[in-house]
Design a protein around this motif. Structure first.
Motif, PDB file in Angstrom:
ATOM      1  N   ALA A 120      -3.228   1.998   9.843  1.00  9.26           N
ATOM      2  CA  ALA A 120      -3.669   2.306   8.480  1.00  9.26           C
ATOM      3  C   ALA A 120      -4.699   3.431   8.485  1.00  9.26           C
ATOM      4  O   ALA A 120      -4.683   4.312   7.607  1.00  9.26           O
ATOM      5  N   ARG A 166       0.827  -1.205   0.000  1.00  9.72           N
ATOM      6  CA  ARG A 166       0.000   0.000   0.000  1.00  9.72           C
ATOM      7  C   ARG A 166       0.864   1.259   0.000  1.00  9.72           C
ATOM      8  O   ARG A 166       0.542   2.238  -0.683  1.00  9.72           O
ATOM      9  N   LEU A 167       1.972   1.259   0.753  1.00 10.21           N
ATOM     10  CA  LEU A 167       2.771   2.474   0.914  1.00 10.21           C
ATOM     11  C   LEU A 167       3.854   2.609  -0.152  1.00 10.21           C
ATOM     12  O   LEU A 167       4.155   3.725  -0.588  1.00 10.21           O
ATOM     13  N   CYS A 173      -2.975  11.596   5.559  1.00  9.73           N
ATOM     14  CA  CYS A 173      -3.015  11.855   4.124  1.00  9.73           C
ATOM     15  C   CYS A 173      -3.967  13.007   3.810  1.00  9.73           C
ATOM     16  O   CYS A 173      -3.613  13.944   3.075  1.00  9.73           O
ATOM     17  N   GLU A 200      -4.394   7.305   6.765  1.00  7.62           N
ATOM     18  CA  GLU A 200      -5.394   7.948   5.906  1.00  7.62           C
ATOM     19  C   GLU A 200      -5.747   9.341   6.434  1.00  7.62           C
ATOM     20  O   GLU A 200      -5.923  10.283   5.650  1.00  7.62           O
ATOM     21  N   THR A 226       1.084   7.502   1.582  1.00 10.08           N
ATOM     22  CA  THR A 226      -0.274   7.271   1.084  1.00 10.08           C
ATOM     23  C   THR A 226      -0.680   8.369   0.106  1.00 10.08           C
ATOM     24  O   THR A 226      -1.350   8.115  -0.901  1.00 10.08           O
TER      25      THR A 226
END
Length: 701
Positions: free
Chosen positions: A37, A7-8, A44, A41, A77
């Motif tokens: 996680a 994901r990263l 982000c 977000e 992210t």
């Protein structure tokens, strides 16, 4: 399931359940993969609202904390590239670094919020590359090999790390890893960020490598299975395991890793008495992301990890180590032409001196720290290891320029808070032991006691800072002298003459804080401004806000001059002056003072005629030499603002003086007083430490 690495960073790794443990912070709080996680977000979105965009470089004053780890994950992210530097880096350096590399923002994070300050960059936004060559993050090197540089790491380097780290560390989702290195350094970043997110191992966060007892308690309480520490931290643990039978607090450790400095065979042997498996001695650098070579026994030499190749090169007549492989960075984010010789393609020329024996590479030490004594080149680590073997003490060796000496002196600084001996006794015993046991080039010219060894944020010995500390302790004109090694805020004395600090030595042994003295020989001073500047530099380097700086007699006038010419040296410190009016050396009062000083010296050195003679000569010459400087120094006293005024009874020039009194924030007026604290220095020191005014002047305070 959540694959954090994919994901990263776009690197496939271990998929984890949201409820799996990812971090344990220093308060013992648990942070799961799912919660982390979600926090990424949130960061982000918040960073995007602050103006940070995808593809932007962001300079980060990072430190090891859950907030910072989540903020870095938020940047990834978002598609941004964090450039990770130390939290202690001055803001001006962060801003100039950001402009130099074309970053868009400087990010600072606190426990309650953050600031993403836009940068007025002069150059274009940098190209990040694509695919395996895409830039994922940058790191600031420690500066141990020169000026700190910014190293860029790409996706292929992280992928190579993922394939090698599980073999080296045996890390799994059931592992718990603790490291003493801060995330602003490559070793700490790999252990705290990359390994947990690639393997699912839970990171046990730790940020203070000097707190050995608390670190050991955390290892035991949290059942740490992987401990990745510097040799200095391991040495502190070994000293506290002297009386422990069996593994004790290390019983849960399956992988004990040492990196950052050479691991001596002696220290390895002592630690392996308490470990179920041999220690891993790792080698790496920020330019190669993490450990790329390791040894697991005293005789095995260094074996490169999968994908890495070790070689040698000749640089400035030294045989130095080279490393080739996918984990080697391909670029410095901003570099001069000389850096191309250090990092080119996928090869890194390390600057670490090596020895080739039967096709095995043995790392001797950093080439720029090697010492040449009589044509014999050796690493200071050899001398430090012998000091540990002979007396079990921690030490640091350096080549120090001493004013008046024709050649640099080999100085060994010794720090051992666990010893029952005084630092002076310990130093003498150690030098005698080295004379008997060491080869002649390893016997130090001077053994200097230190309150503590200076460490970097990674727990490594800070050799440049240590060399500066040793130089301040052996200088012939001005020297710093540690009278005690107690923890906590420090008291620093500027006495009249070198011998007068001895009056405080016994007091310092019982003080609840560190006590030091700056001694100066006025007969060797050609320029009083140079003396004042040197003392100011000492105070800046050795003290911290909240420390107390005491000047008495001639030291009070020196302190006033330092405050006038180097106000930064006493900023946020508590300054205390025992201040008489300047005395003319031809007056009866001066003669009376000299006689009284002689009497007190006789009491202090009773039964030691040679010591008494040396002390008497030093005081007499210093007081005599002071006459030439008193007019220039005394002019600062009328305006010198001291935090506390202290006058001491039983003054040899004023038998009717009042007992010790204090008042805070008093404008210094040079009337009355004394030259030396002759009567009860312990009472004076206790009252200064307490910082409480006497009742009769409470209203003034």
């Amino acid at each position: 399931m959540i694959d954090l690495a994919e994901r990263l960073w776009g690197v496939r790794a271990t998929a984890l359940a949201p409820a799996d443990l990812l971090y344990i912070d220093e308060q013992g709080r648990r942070i799961t993969v799912g919660h982390f996680a979600e926090q990424a977000e949130v960061w982000c979105r918040d960073l995007a609202c602050a103006g940070v965009g995808p593809g932007e470089l962001v300079v980060c004053a990072a430190q090891t904390s859950p907030n910072w780890l989540a903020a870095l994950a938020g940047l990834w992210t978002l598609g941004a590239v964090p450039i990770i530097g130390r939290s202690s880096t001055p803001r001006s350096i962060l801003d100039s670094t950001a402009r130099r590399v074309g970053a868009s923002h400087v990010l600072t994070v606190t426990a309650t919020g953050f600031a993403a300050d836009a940068v007025d960059r002069t150059g274009p936004r940098p190209e990040l590359g694509t695919g395996p060559g895409r830039l994922l993050f940058g790191q600031m090197t420690s500066g141990s090999s020169g000026e700190p540089k910014l190293v860029g790491h790409n996706r292929s380097g992280v992928a190579a790390f993922a394939t090698s780290v599980s073999v080296l560390y045996q890390a799994t989702p059931d592992s718990r890893i603790l490291t003493s290195a801060d995330i602003s350094f490559g070793y700490g970043f790999g252990n705290t960020v990359l390994i947990p997110m690639l393997t699912g191992a839970a990171g046990v966060l730790w940020s203070d490598p000097a707190k050995i007892e608390a670190l050991m308690a955390t290892i035991e309480r949290e059942s740490v299975t992987i401990a990745a520490l510097s040799p200095r931290v391991w040495a502190g643990i070994a000293r506290r395991l002297r009386t422990t039978d069996g593994a004790g607090p290390l019983r849960t450790i399956a992988s004990a890793v040492s990196a950052g400095e050479p691991l001596s065979d002696e220290l390895r042997g002592r630690l392996e008495e308490h470990l179920p498996l041999p220690m891993i001695d790792g080698y790496g650098a920020t330019e190669v992301l993490h450990i790329v070579a390791a040894r697991r026994s005293a005789a095995a030499g260094f074996t490169p990890l999968t994908g890495s190749t070790l070689g040698t090169a000749t640089v400035a007549a030294d045989t130095v180590l080279t490393i080739t492989g996918p984990m080697v960075s391909r670029l410095y984010l901003h570099a001069g032409p000389d850096d191309l010789l250090t990092l080119t393609g996928d090869t890194f020329v390390t600057g670490d001196a090596v020895r080739v024996d039967d096709d095995r590479l043995t790392i001797v030490g950093r080439a720029d720290f090697l010492i040449n004594r009589g044509g014999i080149l050796f690493s200071p680590v050899e001398l430090e290891t012998m000091a540990r073997e002979i007396l079990g003490v921690e030490s640091v060796a350096a080549h120090v320029e001493v004013r008046g000496a024709r050649a640099a002196k080999l100085v060994l600084g010794v720090a051992d808070r666990d010893s029952t001996q005084t630092p002076v006794q310990l130093g003498k015993q150690l030098r005698r032991g080295l004379v008997d046991a060491a080869r002649h080039h390893l016997v130090p010219d001077i053994v200097a006691p230190l309150a503590a060894l200076p460490l970097t944020d990674t727990g490594k010995l800070d050799r440049r800072a240590a060399a500066g500390m040793l130089a301040r302790r052996v200088g012939s004109t001005v020297r710093w002298r540690d009278l005690s090694a107690a923890p906590g805020p420090a008291i620093v004395l500027l006495p009249c003459a070198g011998a007068s600090a001895d009056f405080y030595r016994d007091v310092a042994a019982t003080a609840s804080c560190a006590v030091s003295a700056i001694e100066f020989d006025l007969t060797a001073v050609a320029d009083i401004d140079e003396l004042v500047d040197t003392i100011g530099a000492y105070l800046l380097a050795e003290t911290a806000p909240g420390d107390r700086i005491i000047g008495h007699s001639l030291g009070a006038t020196i302190l006033a001059a330092v405050a006038a010419h180097r106000p930064d040296a006493v900023l946020d410190r508590m300054t205390i002056a025992f201040c008489p009016p300047p005395l003319d050396p031809t007056t009866e009062e001066f003669a009376a003072l000299t006689l009284e000083t002689d009497r007190m010296l006789a009491l202090r050195f009773a039964g030691q005629p040679s010591a008494l003679a040396r002390a008497r000569r030093r005081v007499e010459t210093d007081l005599s030499a002071a006459g030439a400087w008193l007019d220039r120094l005394g002019k600062h006293l009328a305006t010198f603002r001291a935090d506390v005024e202290v006058s001491v009874g039983d003054d040899p020039l004023n038998r009717g003086a009042e007992p010790i009194t204090m008042c805070h924030n008093h404008i210094r007026i040079p009337t009355g007083g004394h030259y030396l604290l002759l009567t009860d220095p312990k009472q004076a020191l206790d009252r200064i430490t307490a910082r409480t005014p006497t009742p009769d002047i409470e209203e003034i305070a």
